[in-house]
Design an enzyme around this catalytic site. Structure first.
Site, PDB file in Angstrom:
ATOM      1  N   GLU A 229      -6.410  -0.876  15.878  1.00  0.00           N
ATOM      2  CA  GLU A 229      -7.011  -1.850  14.981  1.00  0.00           C
ATOM      3  C   GLU A 229      -6.010  -2.927  14.578  1.00  0.00           C
ATOM      4  O   GLU A 229      -4.877  -2.630  14.207  1.00  0.00           O
ATOM      5  CB  GLU A 229      -7.525  -1.147  13.722  1.00  0.00           C
ATOM      6  CG  GLU A 229      -8.113  -2.100  12.694  1.00  0.00           C
ATOM      7  CD  GLU A 229      -8.163  -1.502  11.296  1.00  0.00           C
ATOM      8  OE1 GLU A 229      -8.123  -2.281  10.326  1.00  0.00           O
ATOM      9  OE2 GLU A 229      -8.211  -0.256  11.170  1.00  0.00           O
TER      10      GLU A 229
ATOM     11  N   ARG B  55       0.841  -1.198   0.000  1.00  0.00           N
ATOM     12  CA  ARG B  55       0.000   0.000   0.000  1.00  0.00           C
ATOM     13  C   ARG B  55       0.872   1.243   0.000  1.00  0.00           C
ATOM     14  O   ARG B  55       1.845   1.328   0.751  1.00  0.00           O
ATOM     15  CB  ARG B  55      -0.922   0.011   1.220  1.00  0.00           C
ATOM     16  CG  ARG B  55      -1.863  -1.181   1.250  1.00  0.00           C
ATOM     17  CD  ARG B  55      -2.815  -1.154   2.417  1.00  0.00           C
ATOM     18  NE  ARG B  55      -3.590  -2.384   2.481  1.00  0.00           N
ATOM     19  CZ  ARG B  55      -4.477  -2.663   3.431  1.00  0.00           C
ATOM     20  NH1 ARG B  55      -4.694  -1.785   4.393  1.00  0.00           N
ATOM     21  NH2 ARG B  55      -5.130  -3.813   3.410  1.00  0.00           N
TER      22      ARG B  55
ATOM     23  N   SER C  16     -10.215  -5.904  10.619  1.00  0.00           N
ATOM     24  CA  SER C  16     -11.452  -5.237  10.215  1.00  0.00           C
ATOM     25  C   SER C  16     -12.290  -6.254   9.472  1.00  0.00           C
ATOM     26  O   SER C  16     -11.868  -6.772   8.440  1.00  0.00           O
ATOM     27  CB  SER C  16     -11.128  -4.027   9.325  1.00  0.00           C
ATOM     28  OG  SER C  16     -12.232  -3.183   9.197  1.00  0.00           O
TER      29      SER C  16
ATOM     30  N   ARG D 109       1.048  -6.196  12.819  1.00  0.00           N
ATOM     31  CA  ARG D 109       0.433  -5.586  13.998  1.00  0.00           C
ATOM     32  C   ARG D 109       0.313  -6.592  15.147  1.00  0.00           C
ATOM     33  O   ARG D 109       0.355  -6.208  16.309  1.00  0.00           O
ATOM     34  CB  ARG D 109      -0.925  -4.992  13.638  1.00  0.00           C
ATOM     35  CG  ARG D 109      -0.792  -3.801  12.698  1.00  0.00           C
ATOM     36  CD  ARG D 109      -2.056  -2.981  12.591  1.00  0.00           C
ATOM     37  NE  ARG D 109      -1.846  -1.812  11.732  1.00  0.00           N
ATOM     38  CZ  ARG D 109      -2.656  -0.773  11.669  1.00  0.00           C
ATOM     39  NH1 ARG D 109      -3.755  -0.752  12.419  1.00  0.00           N
ATOM     40  NH2 ARG D 109      -2.388   0.256  10.872  1.00  0.00           N
TER      41      ARG D 109
END
Length: 427
Positions: free
Chosen positions: A350, A263, A353, A393
């Site tokens: 987060e 990304r 999701s 993460r």
């Protein structure tokens, strides 16, 4: 993508639902294009009808030996046919413009989604685990990783650039242990089938998933080949059955896949520049489901529970948050975020999701199923996706939650056999 007929029949309702996303969407251009399209269709139909009548008249004149009159009508018919072709091309151009308009309109939120302009309207549904109380000042993962010698930000940047990281030793081993743990858990206990998709996708696939045309700036394009590096496995998984018709008996189809994700992080300048939270390249295990429309909300709960189970086995405190209308992603009709506790930041962040896109992606990618007992007629599938989990993460959360006073990091019990180690030693 939305159903054009439904949108035009419910314009006010659609505008109201989209407005809850915190933006104003003017659908009048869509209406105007449709009016022009209908006008063209009527004109085309009239000329085609006239062509049939004239064709019969030409045949009659030829049989009666009135060749001159027949030739005059043939000349008129040639002009009419040329005009029909011209109108048909105009119609195709209008269809293309209508599709372009539809492709940039987001999914209207499901009625069960809490209404709010942004993340401030999100609703915490439940929490799991208690944040650990440290008898020392906890360090953030970036400092820990550098001290342990498992994260090398400087050399990652030297090799590729900012927001790339080199993992070494037990850091690299922990990354792979997490990937294999996620895949084993979801395939053996949660009923997902593992897929190894391409890590690049063509433009049609990114349109199908909803990434294009609106979010091209977020992608890495591979010129001159026209491919894109996948921003998430959601892209290839969405398109596995593109332009196919599935049997209702095969639903739901639950898939999981590991991919690296790429990304550009356009628009995120200055955000989370330190550490692993926001990288140009990261690893993720994606969960995906193709569902019957009547059962997709139930399927969202199932997918979310599968992602939660990972955090529970890793003994990482987390909470489940229902995103407000203004915080939903472009393709999502309803989303639950899993947020893991990060001690150094003293907050939840987060880590997964989980979204129900309903038929939004299915219309873009032409994903359909045939109801049982029907030989003809199809319906659009509902698609769902979620992180199960974002690997980088998760590594961040382990480093921060399992750090010890001596500078070492304990390895969660569920990973110790995979790691062949109980801790990452200091130094």
């Amino acid at each position: 993508m939305l159903d054009l007929k439904w949108v035009l029949e419910h314009l006010e309702e659609v505008e109201k639902r989209l407005a809850t996303r915190g933006q104003t969407f003017d659908l009048n251009p869509l209406r105007q294009l449709d009016v022009e399209r209908r006008r063209l269709q009527q004109e085309i139909d009239e000329k085609r009808s006239r062509r049939k009548l004239v064709s019969k008249e030409i045949g009659r004149l030829m049989r009666d030996g009135k060749n001159a009159e027949a030739e005059r009508l043939k000349a008129e018919e040639k002009e009419r046919s040329d005009k029909i072709q011209e109108l048909e091309q105009e119609q195709l151009n209008l269809e293309s413009k209508l599709r372009e308009q539809l492709l940039v309109i987001p999914n209207p939120p499901d009625p069960s989604v809490p209404v709010g302009p942004d993340a401030s309207g999100n609703a915490v549904l439940r929490t799991w685990g208690e944040p650990r109380k440290f008898n020392f000042e906890p360090k953030d993962h970036a400092e820990l990783g550098e001290r342990l010698g498992i994260l090398d930000f400087e050399r990652g940047a030297k090799i590729a650039g900012a927001r790339f990281t080199l993992l070494r030793g037990l850091g690299a081993r922990l990354e792979w242990a997490l990937i294999s743990f996620f895949l084993d858990l979801h395939t053996r206990e949660h009923g997902f089938t593992e897929v190894m998709p391409p890590f690049m996708a063509n433009r049609e696939s990114l349109i199908g998933s909803g990434n294009l045309p609106k979010f091209e700036a977020d992608l890495f394009k591979v010129d001159p080949f026209g491919y894109y590096l996948v921003p998430t496995a959601e892209v290839p998984l969405t398109n596995i059955f593109r332009d196919e018709i599935l049997a209702e008996a095969d639903l739901p189809i639950r898939l999981c896949a590991y991919t690296p994700c790429f990304r550009s992080e356009a628009g995120s300048y200055g955000k989370d520049t330190r550490g692993l939270i926001r990288q140009h390249q990261f690893n993720k295990v994606e969960l995906y489901a193709f569902s019957h429309p009547e059962r997709s909300l139930e399927e969202l709960e199932n997918l979310t529970r599968a992602a939660e189970r990972v955090l529970q086995l890793l003994e990482l405190p987390y909470r489940v948050v229902a995103l407000a209308t203004g915080d939903l992603g472009f393709a999502a009709a309803k989303t639950y975020d899993l947020e893991v506790w990060l001690p150094a930041q003293n907050t939840f962040r987060e880590i997964s999701s989980c979204s129900n896109c309903k038929d939004f992606q299915a219309r873009r990618a032409n994903l359909r199923f045939r109801p049982a007992g029907q030989k003809k007629g199809t319906e659009f599938l509902h698609t769902l996706n979620g992180s199960g989990l974002a690997v980088g993460r998760t590594l961040v959360a382990i480093l921060e939650n399992f750090q010890q006073a001596d500078g070492s990091v304990a390895i969660p019990r569920v990973l110790q056999n995979r790691m062949n180690a109980e801790r990452i030693p200091p130094g």
